[in-house]
Design an enzyme around this catalytic site. Structure first.
Site, mmCIF file in Angstrom:
data_model
loop_
_atom_site.group_PDB
_atom_site.id
_atom_site.type_symbol
_atom_site.label_atom_id
_atom_site.label_comp_id
_atom_site.label_asym_id
_atom_site.label_seq_id
_atom_site.Cartn_x
_atom_site.Cartn_y
_atom_site.Cartn_z
ATOM 1 N N LYS A 189 0.828 -1.216 0.000
ATOM 2 C CA LYS A 189 0.000 0.000 0.000
ATOM 3 C C LYS A 189 0.860 1.263 0.000
ATOM 4 O O LYS A 189 0.622 2.191 -0.771
ATOM 5 C CB LYS A 189 -0.904 -0.004 1.245
ATOM 6 C CG LYS A 189 -1.613 1.318 1.475
ATOM 7 C CD LYS A 189 -2.297 1.402 2.810
ATOM 8 C CE LYS A 189 -1.404 1.592 3.990
ATOM 9 N NZ LYS A 189 -1.388 2.884 4.670
ATOM 10 N N ASN A 190 1.845 1.315 0.871
ATOM 11 C CA ASN A 190 2.595 2.562 1.024
ATOM 12 C C ASN A 190 3.540 2.840 -0.143
ATOM 13 O O ASN A 190 3.920 3.981 -0.367
ATOM 14 C CB ASN A 190 3.325 2.586 2.375
ATOM 15 C CG ASN A 190 2.325 2.738 3.518
ATOM 16 O OD1 ASN A 190 1.177 3.141 3.305
ATOM 17 N ND2 ASN A 190 2.747 2.391 4.733
ATOM 18 N N ASP A 247 5.051 -0.017 12.055
ATOM 19 C CA ASP A 247 3.758 -0.546 11.605
ATOM 20 C C ASP A 247 3.531 -1.987 12.058
ATOM 21 O O ASP A 247 2.461 -2.555 11.802
ATOM 22 C CB ASP A 247 3.650 -0.464 10.072
ATOM 23 C CG ASP A 247 3.448 0.974 9.604
ATOM 24 O OD1 ASP A 247 3.212 1.850 10.449
ATOM 25 O OD2 ASP A 247 3.534 1.211 8.385
ATOM 26 N N CYS A 253 -3.946 8.057 10.041
ATOM 27 C CA CYS A 253 -4.153 7.431 11.344
ATOM 28 C C CYS A 253 -3.653 8.349 12.457
ATOM 29 O O CYS A 253 -2.613 9.003 12.329
ATOM 30 C CB CYS A 253 -3.408 6.101 11.409
ATOM 31 S SG CYS A 253 -4.249 4.793 10.511
ATOM 32 N N ARG A 303 -3.325 10.336 4.638
ATOM 33 C CA ARG A 303 -2.020 10.930 4.808
ATOM 34 C C ARG A 303 -1.330 11.198 3.452
ATOM 35 O O ARG A 303 -0.789 12.261 3.209
ATOM 36 C CB ARG A 303 -1.197 9.928 5.629
ATOM 37 C CG ARG A 303 0.130 10.408 6.038
ATOM 38 C CD ARG A 303 0.069 11.023 7.407
ATOM 39 N NE ARG A 303 1.274 11.777 7.609
ATOM 40 C CZ ARG A 303 1.291 12.993 8.093
ATOM 41 N NH1 ARG A 303 0.191 13.593 8.427
ATOM 42 N NH2 ARG A 303 2.430 13.609 8.252
ATOM 43 N N ARG A 339 -8.503 0.182 5.307
ATOM 44 C CA ARG A 339 -7.627 1.142 4.615
ATOM 45 C C ARG A 339 -6.407 0.437 4.041
ATOM 46 O O ARG A 339 -5.843 0.884 3.047
ATOM 47 C CB ARG A 339 -7.098 2.194 5.605
ATOM 48 C CG ARG A 339 -8.125 3.141 6.123
ATOM 49 C CD ARG A 339 -7.498 4.061 7.129
ATOM 50 N NE ARG A 339 -6.769 5.092 6.423
ATOM 51 C CZ ARG A 339 -6.680 6.351 6.837
ATOM 52 N NH1 ARG A 339 -7.265 6.716 7.958
ATOM 53 N NH2 ARG A 339 -6.017 7.235 6.152
ATOM 54 N N ARG A 380 1.864 14.488 13.381
ATOM 55 C CA ARG A 380 2.576 14.065 12.164
ATOM 56 C C ARG A 380 2.852 15.268 11.264
ATOM 57 O O ARG A 380 2.189 15.476 10.258
ATOM 58 C CB ARG A 380 1.764 12.987 11.439
ATOM 59 C CG ARG A 380 1.598 11.746 12.287
ATOM 60 C CD ARG A 380 0.712 10.708 11.654
ATOM 61 N NE ARG A 380 1.332 10.024 10.535
ATOM 62 C CZ ARG A 380 0.706 9.088 9.808
ATOM 63 N NH1 ARG A 380 -0.536 8.754 10.082
ATOM 64 N NH2 ARG A 380 1.329 8.494 8.820
HETATM 65 C C1 EPZ Z 1 4.868 6.393 6.557
HETATM 66 O O1 EPZ Z 1 4.286 7.498 7.225
HETATM 67 C C2 EPZ Z 1 3.777 5.346 6.455
HETATM 68 N N1 EPZ Z 1 2.668 5.916 5.720
HETATM 69 C C3 EPZ Z 1 3.339 4.907 7.839
HETATM 70 O O2 EPZ Z 1 2.443 3.838 7.688
HETATM 71 C C4 EPZ Z 1 4.558 4.419 8.623
HETATM 72 O O3 EPZ Z 1 4.167 4.147 9.951
HETATM 73 C C5 EPZ Z 1 5.670 5.473 8.617
HETATM 74 O O4 EPZ Z 1 5.974 5.863 7.259
HETATM 75 C C6 EPZ Z 1 6.963 4.981 9.267
HETATM 76 O O5 EPZ Z 1 7.439 3.850 8.589
HETATM 77 C C7 EPZ Z 1 2.706 5.975 4.397
HETATM 78 O O6 EPZ Z 1 3.651 5.546 3.744
HETATM 79 C C8 EPZ Z 1 1.508 6.549 3.732
HETATM 80 P P1 EPZ Z 1 7.507 9.395 8.408
HETATM 81 P P2 EPZ Z 1 4.987 8.922 7.199
HETATM 82 O O7 EPZ Z 1 7.512 10.668 7.652
HETATM 83 O O8 EPZ Z 1 5.661 9.074 5.881
HETATM 84 C C9 EPZ Z 1 8.358 12.661 11.867
HETATM 85 C C10 EPZ Z 1 0.429 2.674 7.929
HETATM 86 O O9 EPZ Z 1 -0.120 2.113 8.913
HETATM 87 N N2 EPZ Z 1 8.271 13.684 10.796
HETATM 88 O O10 EPZ Z 1 8.539 8.370 8.106
HETATM 89 O O11 EPZ Z 1 3.991 9.919 7.616
HETATM 90 C C11 EPZ Z 1 7.022 11.975 12.110
HETATM 91 O O12 EPZ Z 1 6.213 12.730 12.977
HETATM 92 C C12 EPZ Z 1 1.064 4.026 8.099
HETATM 93 O O13 EPZ Z 1 0.463 2.167 6.795
HETATM 94 C C13 EPZ Z 1 8.451 15.018 11.096
HETATM 95 O O14 EPZ Z 1 8.675 15.393 12.240
HETATM 96 O O15 EPZ Z 1 6.067 8.722 8.325
HETATM 97 C C14 EPZ Z 1 7.476 10.669 12.690
HETATM 98 O O16 EPZ Z 1 7.770 10.815 14.065
HETATM 99 C C15 EPZ Z 1 0.866 4.569 9.477
HETATM 100 N N3 EPZ Z 1 8.384 15.929 10.074
HETATM 101 C C16 EPZ Z 1 8.783 10.383 11.940
HETATM 102 O O17 EPZ Z 1 9.217 11.636 11.430
HETATM 103 C C17 EPZ Z 1 8.145 15.564 8.792
HETATM 104 O O18 EPZ Z 1 8.111 16.435 7.925
HETATM 105 C C18 EPZ Z 1 8.663 9.396 10.779
HETATM 106 O O19 EPZ Z 1 7.572 9.747 9.958
HETATM 107 C C19 EPZ Z 1 7.952 14.204 8.493
HETATM 108 C C20 EPZ Z 1 8.014 13.269 9.513
#
Ligand code: EPZ
Length: 429
Positions: free
Chosen positions: A21-22, A304, A116, A92, A396, A121
């Site tokens: 999915k991602n 995840d 979610c 997202r 989802r 985020r």
């Molecule tokens: C992706 O989310 C996935 N979603 C999430 O899967 C997954 O949990 C996550 O990556 C971590 O592997 C999708 O791919 C659509 P990040 P994402 O940016 O991209 C912080 C699922 O269940 N951060 O890697 O939103 C953030 O708050 C979902 O399929 C900032 O501070 O995650 C987090 O603490 C849930 N500023 C960390 O970085 C930013 O600009 C990692 O987030 C971006 C992120």
């Protein structure tokens, strides 16, 4: 809609895993960056993907669902770079359209991302990346706006490893002039898949899967045919389901290398894990052993999979410590698990889980996608009947979840009211 299940059956057999999915979410956004037709295969038929397809169709992209898992996309008739509807606001990954449209048209406006509720985020790193490429970013009326007179490659250093920011910057940079370097990039398999997809469209991206990604911008992208990688988290969920039900499940059509962090934990807990070329067999044992888990960016243990492994620890011998280091609010399912008799103490981003021999069926509510799937696993391992409400979260990201579980011998069904619940109880006894 709820799932109802009667626990106790060991899951046994083979399950075929769908496309990631991602990865698909990033790839669908990337697909609109060319005016030529793109064919994408192994697309999972799940809600987030369908929302993304609707969102791109609304801006003029021709979306032709030629099969359940195959879509043809043509982005030559995009008539607006404003993406905003009620659905996209709940998801997202709509933000990938920012990078994609900014790259192609130098301007994009996308509703602020939902998704979610697993903690705050922010998308500051995405926006920082766009600004390095000389775009101006702002937020107006709940929409993120990115605009660039010229999009020029630059050097981006991410403050934290972010999957979303890495992909989004890669998208915009693919069509920028000059070279971009993303340092401290995310290395997740889906980041690599989006890079491979873009390269198959004529982009020039090197280093995806390492900390440093180098993108040499090209003038245009062309059509391609591409098959999405298997879903690491769907596969991991079924591997854990085998462990908690003391079953014997082979997850098929996967890339075993992507599963290493999960396979190793299952072995540490005493399960037998056998790797084949494109499948993994997990044989659960009557007694699972506790272990400690810390979620980390890939190749670390995926956040995840944190709720799913916590269910296994709730049923293991001894005490395990789970440290969530990616999201701040990802233990909301613990209250539900304790309704089943699990012994879990949460302090900040740490859960201390003391295993018990048996969980008891209960009435539960899914708080988010992965936690929802974990509660279903707990229900299948528990004694008696369990219901899991709010399954729209689960839908989802998991295709035919109940059907796949039934294929492995689980007693599970979807119900809409008490009468259907009653029928299920009478049927399974
Ligand atoms: C992706 O989310 C996935 N979603 C999430 O899967 C997954 O949990 C996550 O990556 C971590 O592997 C999708 O791919 C659509 P990040 P994402 O940016 O991209 C912080 C699922 O269940 N951060 O890697 O939103 C953030 O708050 C979902 O399929 C900032 O501070 O995650 C987090 O603490 C849930 N500023 C960390 O970085 C930013 O600009 C990692 O987030 C971006 C992120």
């Amino acid at each position: 809609m709820q799932y109802i299940m009667k626990g106790g059956n060991p899951l046994v057999g083979e399950v075929v895993i769908g496309g990631a999915k991602n990865a698909a979410l990033g790839i669908l956004a990337a697909a609109v960056m060319t005016d030529e037709t793109v064919v994408i295969d192994n697309l999972p038929d799940v809600r987030d993907i369908n929302v993304m397809l609707e969102a791109i169709a609304e801006i003029g992209v021709i979306v032709d669902r030629v099969g359940k898992h195959t879509v043809k996309i043509n982005g030559s008739n995009i008539h607006t770079v404003q993406v905003d509807n009620a659905y996209i606001r709940r998801m997202r990954a709509g933000y990938y359209l920012l990078g994609a449209l900014l790259g192609k048209y130098r301007h994009a406006e996308v509703a602020l991302p939902g998704g979610c509720d697993i903690g705050s985020r922010p998308i500051d790193q995405h926006l920082k990346g766009f600004r390095v490429l000389q775009a101006v970013t702002s937020v107006e009326y709940g929409r993120v706006i990115a605009d660039a007179k010229q999009l020029i490659g630059g050097h981006v250093y991410l403050d934290m490893v972010s999957v979303g920011a890495t992909i989004n910057i890669m998208l915009a940079a693919a069509l920028a002039s000059g070279s971009t370097i993303i340092e401290n990039a995310a290395k997740e398999p889906h980041v690599v898949d989006v890079a491979n997809f873009l390269n198959s469209m004529g982009a020039n991206i090197k280093g995806a899967g390492t900390d440093v990604i180098r993108i040499r911008g090209v003038e245009r992208l062309h059509g391609t045919e591409y098959s999405i990688i298997p879903d690491q988290i769907e596969a991991g969920t079924f591997m854990l389901a085998a462990a908690v039900t003391r079953g014997d499940v082979t997850v098929c059509n996967i890339i075993p290398k992507h599963m290493e962090a999960i396979s190793v934990k299952l072995q540490e807990m005493g399960c037998e894990v056998v790797e084949f070329d494109d499948s993994i067999r997990v044989v659960g044992k009557p007694k699972l052993q506790s272990c400690n888990v810390k979620t980390l960016p890939y190749p670390g243990f995926p956040t995840d999979m944190q709720p799913q492994i916590s269910v296994a620890l709730a049923l293991a011998e001894g005490t395990g410590i789970v440290t969530e280091s990616i999201f701040e609010n990802r233990f909301k399912y613990v209250d539900e698990l304790t309704k089943m008799g699990a012994q879990v103490k949460v302090e900040g981003n740490v859960a201390v889980i003391t295993g018990t021999n048996q969980l008891m069926g209960a009435e539960l509510v899914a708080p988010d996608l992965r936690a929802g799937a974990a509660l279903v696993m707990a229900g299948l391992a528990a004694e008696g009947f369990t219901t899991v409400d709010a399954i729209h979260y689960i839908l989802r990201g998991y295709e035919n979840f109940d059907e796949k579980l039934r294929g492995l011998g689980a007693e599970i069904d979807v119900i809409n009211d008490e009468r259907e619940a009653q029928k299920f109880r009478l049927r399974v006894g």
